[in-house]
Design an enzyme around this catalytic site. Sequence first.
Site, mmCIF file in Angstrom:
data_model
loop_
_atom_site.group_PDB
_atom_site.id
_atom_site.type_symbol
_atom_site.label_atom_id
_atom_site.label_comp_id
_atom_site.label_asym_id
_atom_site.label_seq_id
_atom_site.Cartn_x
_atom_site.Cartn_y
_atom_site.Cartn_z
ATOM 1 N N CYS A 1 -112.548 -31.582 81.144
ATOM 2 C CA CYS A 1 -113.291 -32.310 80.094
ATOM 3 C C CYS A 1 -112.403 -32.657 78.903
ATOM 4 C CB CYS A 1 -114.395 -31.428 79.525
ATOM 5 S SG CYS A 1 -115.728 -31.075 80.618
ATOM 6 N N VAL B 1 -112.002 -36.233 77.250
ATOM 7 C CA VAL B 1 -112.654 -36.576 75.975
ATOM 8 C C VAL B 1 -111.653 -37.248 75.038
ATOM 9 C CG1 VAL B 1 -113.653 -35.580 73.877
ATOM 10 C CG2 VAL B 1 -114.481 -34.860 76.110
HETATM 11 S S1 SF4 Z 1 -115.174 -27.249 80.253
HETATM 12 FE FE1 SF4 Z 1 -115.476 -29.050 81.573
HETATM 13 S S2 SF4 Z 1 -113.767 -29.028 83.012
HETATM 14 FE FE2 SF4 Z 1 -113.862 -27.013 82.072
HETATM 15 S S3 SF4 Z 1 -115.056 -25.795 83.523
HETATM 16 FE FE3 SF4 Z 1 -116.476 -26.590 81.958
HETATM 17 S S4 SF4 Z 1 -117.279 -28.503 82.804
HETATM 18 FE FE4 SF4 Z 1 -115.448 -27.958 84.005
#
Ligand code: SF4
Length: 512
Positions: A153, A157
């Site tokens: 993520c 982002v």
């Molecule tokens: S922060 Fe985002 S990438 Fe990391 S485990 Fe959680 S959903 Fe998956």
Amino acid sequence: MPQSAEKILDHAPLFREPEYQDLFKRKREAFECPASSSDVEVQRQYAKGWEYREKNLAREALVVNPAKACQPLGAVFAAAGFEKTLSFVHGSQGCVAYYRSHLSRHFKEPASAVSSSMTEDAAVFGGLNNMVDGLANAYSLYAPKMIAVSTTCMAEVIGDDLHAFIETAKTKGSVPMEFDVPFAHTPAFVGSHVDGYDNMIKGILEHFWKGKERQPNASINIIPGFDGFCVGNNRELKRLLDLMGVSYTLIQDAADQYDTPSDGEFRMFSGGTTLEQAAKALDAKATLSLQKYCTPKTLEYCAVQGQDTVAFHYPLGVAGTDELLFKISELTGAAIPDAITLERGRLVDAMADSQSWLHGKKYAVYGDPDFVYGMSRFLMETGGEPIHCLATNGTKQWQEEMQALLASSPFGRDGKVWAGKDLWHMRSLLFTEPVDFLIGNSYGKYLERDTGTPLIRFAFPIFDRHHHHRFPLWGYQGGLRVLTTLLDKIFDKLDQETNAPSKTDYSFDLTR
Ligand code: SF4
């Protein structure tokens, strides 16, 4: 303290010791604003009813216990199916610990993946330096043949550009210019692990195929899809293909990576599709996906290259296996040998032998879209009724396909399909419309305890049972194994429910 170096307690008895019980009690009082036990019980009873079910199913802003994981997990699994390939996840370290932990707890094997370990400064200024240093470290420390890059993520982002970053890292000498570094953007806040799988497979094929001229041949490619049973399933699939004498390439085969022997040698990498095979797969006549919802973008890309494409829904059971083998036979001209036909007959025979026990059993099934489809189809073949079919990562298209499947059999008449719902929704469904058995992954354990519905573990992840993944679910042999597991559960339940001496302990299949 309840334990010492001489007396180490396992966690199950450890937390029952008075010291821990007291600690939990104080924590609850100080931090958890506890309601009274009677208030909790009132609420618990209310949450079992139809009124709560309607509210629960109307829920939009919250997901509870989803039956899916995030995209990069699927990408890491996908990369593990290629020869000496190291997953490099650009983003935060904790996420990658979660993928490794999930995969290694399920397969009971080490699961290697590295992270670019982005922290606050990288989140503000971008993660280029992390990519440059990370690729150099991964290359020199672990000596992979390929590094497959995906994202968490955090990197998505802030909008890090993997292509530009990898090119920059190469020009800075992190890895040689000609070293294979395919990549896939895997934004975890959309889709699920099946999309991450799709993105990574497409990324790897694009890496090897881009700019190459296709020289068509008669071979076929097969993409298994994200599969917690890949160890048993892929080997069974290869056995069937070898019996048929088919020329094929399995694109993404993690069977050996997640099943290394204990013989004194640690294998960080084992087996997998070779990079040469991945490159040559461009020339194949057709690409078959065994899980349609794991490969939409990949199949589209294969079709653009000029290949025929076909997608299946987890080839489990009689019709599921028939469909796959007939198609392979049609595409390659290879006949289905008697040895396989005999296996089919034996599965049908076993289903018929146990028909009186299987007929009319009601099931709830959850998991990935293709798994739920394949399992529901097989259950109906046994005379079972899939009542609740749920995929948190199921789409509208999947819902329609499932409804058509259920409509195709009298055993699907009472079945309902739940796309995008989670396991807290499933709880409401099980309380209001009970079934005999629940089929899914280890997270169904809470539902089993809460609702009293026996759980049969056939889907990823399975943490609290061992080694199931080493045996296939696919093919006629796999069908036999699924059938046996269903029957074991049916008989276990029957034994439990008839255990009152001289009252209910009659009518067993026991003779002298
Ligand atoms: S922060 Fe985002 S990438 Fe990391 S485990 Fe959680 S959903 Fe998956």
